[in-house]
Design an enzyme around this catalytic site. Structure first.
Site, PDB file in Angstrom:
ATOM      1  N   ASN A 214    -140.386  23.972   2.902  1.00  0.00           N
ATOM      2  CA  ASN A 214    -139.503  23.304   2.162  1.00  0.00           C
ATOM      3  C   ASN A 214    -138.186  23.116   2.688  1.00  0.00           C
ATOM      4  O   ASN A 214    -137.795  23.649   3.725  1.00  0.00           O
ATOM      5  CB  ASN A 214    -139.410  23.902   0.528  1.00  0.00           C
ATOM      6  CG  ASN A 214    -139.106  25.301   0.814  1.00  0.00           C
ATOM      7  OD1 ASN A 214    -137.877  25.729   1.234  1.00  0.00           O
ATOM      8  ND2 ASN A 214    -140.030  26.209   0.526  1.00  0.00           N
ATOM      9  N   ASP A 282    -145.357  28.258  -2.666  1.00  0.00           N
ATOM     10  CA  ASP A 282    -146.358  28.555  -3.627  1.00  0.00           C
ATOM     11  C   ASP A 282    -147.842  28.635  -3.073  1.00  0.00           C
ATOM     12  O   ASP A 282    -148.527  29.278  -3.606  1.00  0.00           O
ATOM     13  CB  ASP A 282    -146.359  27.972  -4.942  1.00  0.00           C
ATOM     14  CG  ASP A 282    -144.992  28.072  -5.465  1.00  0.00           C
ATOM     15  OD1 ASP A 282    -144.506  29.133  -5.598  1.00  0.00           O
ATOM     16  OD2 ASP A 282    -144.502  26.862  -6.013  1.00  0.00           O
ATOM     17  N   LYS A 341    -140.089  31.868 -16.606  1.00  0.00           N
ATOM     18  CA  LYS A 341    -140.079  33.033 -15.367  1.00  0.00           C
ATOM     19  C   LYS A 341    -139.340  34.270 -15.698  1.00  0.00           C
ATOM     20  O   LYS A 341    -140.068  35.483 -15.258  1.00  0.00           O
ATOM     21  CB  LYS A 341    -139.247  32.228 -14.239  1.00  0.00           C
ATOM     22  CG  LYS A 341    -140.171  30.958 -13.646  1.00  0.00           C
ATOM     23  CD  LYS A 341    -139.502  30.388 -12.452  1.00  0.00           C
ATOM     24  CE  LYS A 341    -140.264  29.366 -12.039  1.00  0.00           C
ATOM     25  NZ  LYS A 341    -139.752  28.495 -10.681  1.00  0.00           N
TER      26      LYS A 341
END
Length: 414
Positions: A214, A282, A341
């Site tokens: 990323n 992820d 979260k």
């Protein structure tokens, strides 16, 4: 507080007069040093009238000191005397050239010589054209200075004197004053804490030369590590970024999510707080190729599997009293996703931020967001990541105070 204010040659030099006045309002004695470039924009008379002191402009002046109104006692070397007098050296505005000289230890004028001789804390507020600010040479010089413990007050974004728009405007005066006060009288409210901080984006191997990753730069986590170190904490930074950090910060370089998980869990028992600022992948490739995958066909299908949830696992395994904070980088429904979260991972706080914004996106020098707790939320207004790091650590300290207070109240005999 004795402040040595260095002013470099740039259009923002006129703002240094306002900075001088604001420092005086905070009770500071201010001695001004102008570079030759600064004299092209503002005159020494301006600063002399405001400070009530002779403005220093040249390395080649008689070695007679008027510091603090004292009579000179024999011969003195002025730039050494001045450097020893100051409680803090502030350079605002600092040009790209000044940053380069500071980074490479050059001393060819009065200000750079004083900076090299000074043992006091140094605060630098750069101001320049956006392209100069983004140039790799400038970025490397900034990293070098940060690695030496110099405080960098990041410039603001907006319309510049050259007509371009972007980063490069001198930071707001209150922000520079705040950084100066903190440097001269550092807050040590995190003394006794051991902060475990993660930074950067993980890389998940596809084959020996390719990876899934990323755009995370690691800037937010590094800013948190630097700020915590200055506030007295012991800091361990687990990072995928090779950016320089200050001496005294333990840096653990990792690459993949699994490596970061191992590093975090191994060190968690000795930490009093964990701040997960890293952007952990992820998913990872189920079976990375042992050799480079050759180009063949029009499509390539990769089988992916979930990576471990380091934040949730750390929250389950943490020792009693250890604070756990996470980050939620979102592009929509930022607060709602942050709240989700916070509940699901069982942490003390989540910093949720919108990475789709052009002024706070991944890799930006600025950030904004909201810090979410079970019973409240704290807005983190747009600022440099270094300023935002200080705000987050303010809340970490507040959490610690509340946690300690509740433990005392619940302990019999108190």
């Amino acid at each position: 507080m004795k402040v040595l204010l260095g002013v470099c040659g740039g259009i923002a030099a006129y703002k240094a007069a306002e900075l001088l006045r604001e420092l005086q309002r905070q009770g500071a004695e201010v001695q001004v040093v102008l570079t030759q470039g600064a004299e092209k924009f503002v005159t020494p008379l301006t600063f002399a009238a405001l400070s009530g002191r002779q403005v220093l402009t040249s390395l080649w002046t008689p070695a007679v000191s008027e510091i603090a109104g004292e009579q000179p006692q024999g011969f003195g070397i002025e730039h050494i005397d001045i450097a020893q007098w100051a409680d803090v050296l502030v350079i605002a505005p600092a040009t790209a050239h000044a940053l380069a000289k500071l980074a490479h230890g050059m001393a060819d004028d009065l200000l750079s010589t004083i900076a090299l001789a000074a043992t006091a804390p140094v605060v630098v507020a750069p101001a320049m054209n956006v392209n100069m600010w983004r140039h790799p040479a400038t970025r490397e010089n900034l990293e070098t200075l940060r690695g030496r413990g110099i405080t960098i007050v990041e410039p603001a974004s907006g319309e510049l004197a050259c007509g371009m728009v972007g980063e490069g405007r001198l930071a707001e005066i209150p922000e520079i004053v705040s950084a100066t006060l903190h440097a001269a009288n550092p807050i040590r409210d995190l003394a006794g804490e051991h902060l475990l901080i993660t930074a950067g984006g993980t890389r998940e191997a596809i084959d020996p030369v390719r990876f899934l990753g990323n755009r995370s730069s690691g800037k937010m986590g590094i800013a948190l590590a630097e700020a915590a170190l200055k506030r007295g904490a012991k800091v361990t930074l687990i990072t995928t970024a090779s950016r320089a950090v200050s001496l005294g910060c333990e840096r653990v370089l990792v690459e993949s999510a699994e490596e970061m998980r191992t590093a975090v869990l191994d060190r968690l028992p000795g930490a009093t707080a964990l701040i997960m600022a890293a952007a952990v992948a992820d998913y990872r490739v189920t079976n990375p190729a042992a050799q480079k995958i050759k180009k063949s066909g029009e499509k390539l299908t990769l089988e992916l599997e979930r990576t471990p949830d380091i934040l949730a696992e750390a929250a389950r395994l943490r020792p009693s009293g250890t604070l756990i904070l996470g980050f939620a980088a979102e592009t929509e429904r930022v607060v709602e996703e942050g709240r989700r979260k916070l509940r699901e991972k069982g942490v003390d706080a989540i910093v949720a931020n919108d990475v789709s914004r052009p002024d706070t996106g991944i890799g930006s020098d600025h950030n904004a967001g909201v810090m979410l707790f079970a019973d409240r939320e704290v807005r983190l207004e747009l600022s440099s990541k270094w300023t935002m790091a200080e705000r987050i650590l303010d809340e970490v300290h507040r959490l610690r105070v509340l946690r300690d207070r509740s433990e005392v109240e619940l302990t019999p005999g108190y």
